[in-house]
Design a protein around this motif. Structure first.
Motif, PDB file in Angstrom:
ATOM      1  N   ALA A   1       0.839  -1.204   0.000  1.00  0.00           N
ATOM      2  CA  ALA A   1       0.000   0.000   0.000  1.00  0.00           C
ATOM      3  C   ALA A   1       0.871   1.250   0.000  1.00  0.00           C
ATOM      4  O   ALA A   1       0.615   2.206  -0.724  1.00  0.00           O
ATOM      5  N   ASP A   2       1.929   1.218   0.802  1.00  0.00           N
ATOM      6  CA  ASP A   2       2.807   2.391   0.875  1.00  0.00           C
ATOM      7  C   ASP A   2       3.468   2.676  -0.458  1.00  0.00           C
ATOM      8  O   ASP A   2       3.612   3.823  -0.868  1.00  0.00           O
TER       9      ASP A   2
ATOM     10  N   GLY B   1       2.467   1.610  -3.348  1.00  0.00           N
ATOM     11  CA  GLY B   1       1.553   1.680  -4.466  1.00  0.00           C
ATOM     12  C   GLY B   1       1.810   0.590  -5.492  1.00  0.00           C
ATOM     13  O   GLY B   1       1.693   0.795  -6.692  1.00  0.00           O
TER      14      GLY B   1
ATOM     15  N   PHE C   1      -3.033   8.427  -1.012  1.00  0.00           N
ATOM     16  CA  PHE C   1      -4.129   8.820  -1.900  1.00  0.00           C
ATOM     17  C   PHE C   1      -5.186   7.716  -1.876  1.00  0.00           C
ATOM     18  O   PHE C   1      -4.871   6.546  -2.057  1.00  0.00           O
TER      19      PHE C   1
ATOM     20  N   LEU D   1       1.769  10.990  -0.666  1.00  0.00           N
ATOM     21  CA  LEU D   1       1.137  10.520  -1.903  1.00  0.00           C
ATOM     22  C   LEU D   1       0.692   9.067  -1.799  1.00  0.00           C
ATOM     23  O   LEU D   1      -0.232   8.645  -2.491  1.00  0.00           O
ATOM     24  N   ALA D   2       1.345   8.307  -0.933  1.00  0.00           N
ATOM     25  CA  ALA D   2       0.977   6.895  -0.803  1.00  0.00           C
ATOM     26  C   ALA D   2      -0.398   6.743  -0.169  1.00  0.00           C
ATOM     27  O   ALA D   2      -1.017   5.690  -0.269  1.00  0.00           O
TER      28      ALA D   2
ATOM     29  N   ARG E   1      -7.101   5.594  -3.356  1.00  0.00           N
ATOM     30  CA  ARG E   1      -7.349   5.100  -4.713  1.00  0.00           C
ATOM     31  C   ARG E   1      -8.697   4.409  -4.863  1.00  0.00           C
ATOM     32  O   ARG E   1      -9.436   4.650  -5.811  1.00  0.00           O
TER      33      ARG E   1
ATOM     34  N   LYS F   1      -3.136  19.557  -1.426  1.00  0.00           N
ATOM     35  CA  LYS F   1      -2.687  19.111  -0.109  1.00  0.00           C
ATOM     36  C   LYS F   1      -3.667  18.100   0.477  1.00  0.00           C
ATOM     37  O   LYS F   1      -3.270  17.149   1.132  1.00  0.00           O
TER      38      LYS F   1
ATOM     39  N   ALA G   1      -4.239  15.162  -3.697  1.00  0.00           N
ATOM     40  CA  ALA G   1      -2.958  14.955  -4.377  1.00  0.00           C
ATOM     41  C   ALA G   1      -2.755  16.050  -5.414  1.00  0.00           C
ATOM     42  O   ALA G   1      -3.696  16.426  -6.107  1.00  0.00           O
ATOM     43  N   PRO G   2      -1.512  16.520  -5.538  1.00  0.00           N
ATOM     44  CA  PRO G   2      -1.223  17.535  -6.556  1.00  0.00           C
ATOM     45  C   PRO G   2      -1.485  17.016  -7.968  1.00  0.00           C
ATOM     46  O   PRO G   2      -1.821  17.794  -8.865  1.00  0.00           O
ATOM     47  N   GLY G   3      -1.319  15.709  -8.176  1.00  0.00           N
ATOM     48  CA  GLY G   3      -1.486  15.140  -9.502  1.00  0.00           C
ATOM     49  C   GLY G   3      -2.872  15.324 -10.078  1.00  0.00           C
ATOM     50  O   GLY G   3      -3.053  15.231 -11.286  1.00  0.00           O
ATOM     51  N   LEU G   4      -3.863  15.571  -9.226  1.00  0.00           N
ATOM     52  CA  LEU G   4      -5.209  15.814  -9.748  1.00  0.00           C
ATOM     53  C   LEU G   4      -5.278  17.115 -10.532  1.00  0.00           C
ATOM     54  O   LEU G   4      -6.128  17.276 -11.398  1.00  0.00           O
TER      55      LEU G   4
END
Lengths: 462, 462
Positions: free
Chosen positions: B53-54, B56, B120, B117-118, B122, B308, B311-314
């Motif tokens: 999980a950590d 991903g 997130f 980030l881990a 999902r 924050k 996730a920034p990736g969004l």
């Protein structure tokens, strides 16, 4: 201890006061939040157990506060649904913007530029998203590389090579949020390299030319004749923006001699060709025309998009850049313009799993049938109107008798049919004689509305 | 978190996607860590589920890597005790110098600005995506409204009202692809309205100031004193960019008198306050500070972000605009900057279903524990170093003895620990005396690497 107010407060934004006891303070704070609309009708409150734990107070206190407010009518409690904010008039906050007037929606939409949105492959896309998001490394969720996710750049390099004859490597691919963003990135890069004038086509999208103008670049239209765009008159330009596979909107493919001419010009002068391959996937009557980029990857920027093949709402497009431009364009893009990584990862999965090819094949068949129905209907109902540019793409140009374009568009508007005329897509400096024509986007309506749109079109044609 | 696998987690992060596949890369990294003694004999490894999980990656991949190393004798697996590093002689690394990491890929990352980030969510996100994409009207897949999808604007208006005390209506919300894009949109709008100077804070992100400068706006820092940013010296500015809920990076909340002062200034002069509420969800010790915007929705632009909290990736953020600015900002944004609709629809569903609140609650608890661990470790290991700005957010400021900031950062880099110093975040025109300090992003490492990062930090502190 007040430590857990953080947990509670962020969710409900309450400011309970200690005066009058815990139950009273909580009740007052909740009532105030509901009355002012900060807690919207229908909002579900945390369970009394959760809230009590968060606040470090007795569960009974919370339950009693909830009970008081249910009795007062501010909250409702339903078995199995928990406690909700009651539906009731709320005092609106000050300073709301006036509602924008919704323009009347036309009944039929034949405006070009949008594919059939109802055929977006939702289930396939969600399957790809599940695989992509589940399998992504954690750092994919970070700010990311302006060039785009490596998975997508690799998938695009493979697909474009296979399907469009593009010669590249994943390092040459730059993902962007639509063709327009790509052009906005390229404009200042060209300007910084000394470009002042970009040759464009006599017909095209004015908003593309405006993006170049905004970067301080002049646009000068190339001649357009019965063979299509004439690329032999490029002297004085440092770059050329063209649609070689399927001229937009005229629908011609650039003749091979003229393909060679533009590449030869670029080589000789150090010029750059910007190849807009907006609908290269959709060709019906012959083999697709390969990308011009394949002729000279060092002098052609290839621009493709998912907006026609999948959906504009994805905001995903790509540039294949000459090696010398990669760093500059990535820097010009920067993190401000990064695209969402989840859709990037999903598109990569969609491409590599073969789902993209399957979708394009099905869509090509659907659009081809529409194209055939359009041609047949014109032959039967409006034999004076000639359809051109129909070998490919999602639109056709219908030539009209001179002087009738505006009146046909107005007549169409009266009948609830949205149409674009060719004159709106003609460069103001074009030397080509103006033509009266409609640009009919036959890919735009959903399947169930297509026949009706075609019928409405036939009724307004002369 | 067991300190015993601190180093371990960090080493896994080193090359999780090495050539030869995930399993091979993981196996090699683990073996190397055991062989060189970085993972001490007897160290208990995290469960394959936790580590997967950590990182991903698939749990099977971790289980297989563990299995390989048990077979090779590097690890032992015992029923009920999990997986341990085997007792065996350790081969010291060649050479006597401390092991150095590859440049550009530090082992420990405490740079502020990125959440874990881990973590997130999902599965929850995919569930929301399925509901959102399945239920969306077809026209959602089109080019769309520059202001963003109506579903998301409505969900944000409700959430921000409830959680942050923002007063708005969905029509006042403008979705954008990150805070920086919002600022890039606002800059030219301010300039066109006659603004020339924007008051900023003495400390902040230089790239934000640069976006204003690029729009032709000067930035002038407000004084910063022991009470935080001093908003009483706004004469000559037409706008003010501030972080009232949690000053970045200093961590103070704007004092109520100074909150009132900036709003009073805006009312009196027609100025505009740009409220950067980048991490308003994360407050630990008191109830959250409500948004300044609630005091005067006509003179404050509220800017929030999913970077924050999720996730920034969004690449999803939002502005709440005074009614008078909505049309101008939407026009300035235009279609070129539209965000992908699928993530917009998914975030709307995530918010309205309560998944966002649940995620934020869990994240707040996790970050709070890290904050507490940081404070405890400092007290025990570096009592000279004072942590400030720790009541909220994902970072802390560690005050250092004068003149030591650069040497601590260099020592950290030598040990593979990425850190930011406060001096890089100080406006060049700030009149405040420079302070030596670190800005430690304790939200950045994944769970499995946090303890190791903290240990590395303690080692380099004076």
């Amino acid at each position: 201890m007040a430590k857990s107010w953080a947990t509670f407060g962020v969710d409900l934004h309450l400011e309970p006061t200690g005066a009058g006891g815990l139950r009273r303070g909580l009740t007052d704070a909740l009532r105030d939040a509901v009355r002012t609309g900060r807690l919207a009708p229908g909002t579900r409150l945390p369970s009394s157990r959760t809230l009590a734990a968060d606040l470090g107070i007795a569960r009974n206190t919370v339950a009693e506060a909830y009970g008081d407010l249910v009795a007062e009518g501010w909250l409702t409690a339903r078995q199995g649904s928990g406690t909700l904010v009651a539906e009731r008039p709320v005092v609106p906050p000050t300073g709301t913007a006036p509602r924008r007037r919704e323009p009347g929606r036309p009944t039929h939409n034949l405006v070009p530029g949008t594919p059939d949105l109802a055929s977006f492959p939702r289930a396939e896309w969600l399957r790809a998203a599940r695989r992509a998001v589940t399998g992504a490394p954690s750092d994919a969720f970070g700010y990311g590389d302006p060039r785009g996710r490596p998975e997508l750049r690799a998938a695009l390099a493979g697909y474009l090579s296979r399907a469009r004859g593009v010669r590249t490597h994943p390092d040459g691919v730059l993902v962007c949020a639509g063709f327009s963003q790509g052009l906005r990135i390229l404009g200042p890069v060209l300007r910084a390299r000394g470009a002042r004038t970009v040759a464009v086509e006599s017909y095209g999208l004015p908003r593309h030319w405006e993006l170049l103008t905004a970067a301080g670049l002049g646009t000068r239209p190339l001649p357009y004749d019965e063979l299509g765009t004439d690329t032999r008159e490029l002297a004085g330009a440092q770059a050329a923006l063209i649609t070689p596979s399927h001229q937009f909107p005229m629908g011609t493919a650039l003749r091979s001699g003229r393909r060679a001419a533009v590449v030869e010009w670029a080589r000789r002068t150090g010029g750059l060709v910007l190849e807009d391959d907006y609908d290269g996937e959709f060709r019906y009557d012959r083999q697709p025309v390969g990308a011009l980029q394949g002729l000279d990857p060092d002098h052609v920027v290839y621009l493709g998009t998912a907006s026609k093949s999948l959906a504009p709402g994805l905001r995903l497009a790509w540039m294949v850049l000459p090696p010398a431009l990669v760093e500059e364009c990535a820097a010009a893009k920067g993190q401000v313009d990064n695209c969402g990584v989840l859709d990037q990862l999903t598109l990569a999965e969609f491409l590599t799993s073969g789902a993209y090819d399957r979708h394009v094949r099905a869509a090509r068949l659907r659009y081809r049938r529409r194209r055939d129905a359009l041609v047949a209907a014109l032959a039967a109902r409006a034999p004076e109107v000639r359809a051109t540019g129909i070998a490919a793409g999602l639109h056709a140009v219908l030539r009209l008798p001179p002087g009738t374009e505006q009146s046909v568009i107005q007549a169409a508007a009266w009948q609830g049919l949205a149409l674009h005329g060719l004159s709106a897509l003609r460069h103001e400096a074009a030397v080509t004689d103006p033509l009266d024509a409609l640009v009919v986007g036959y890919g735009t309506p959903p399947d169930h509305a297509w026949a009706g749109a075609l019928e409405a079109l036939c009724r307004v044609l002369p």
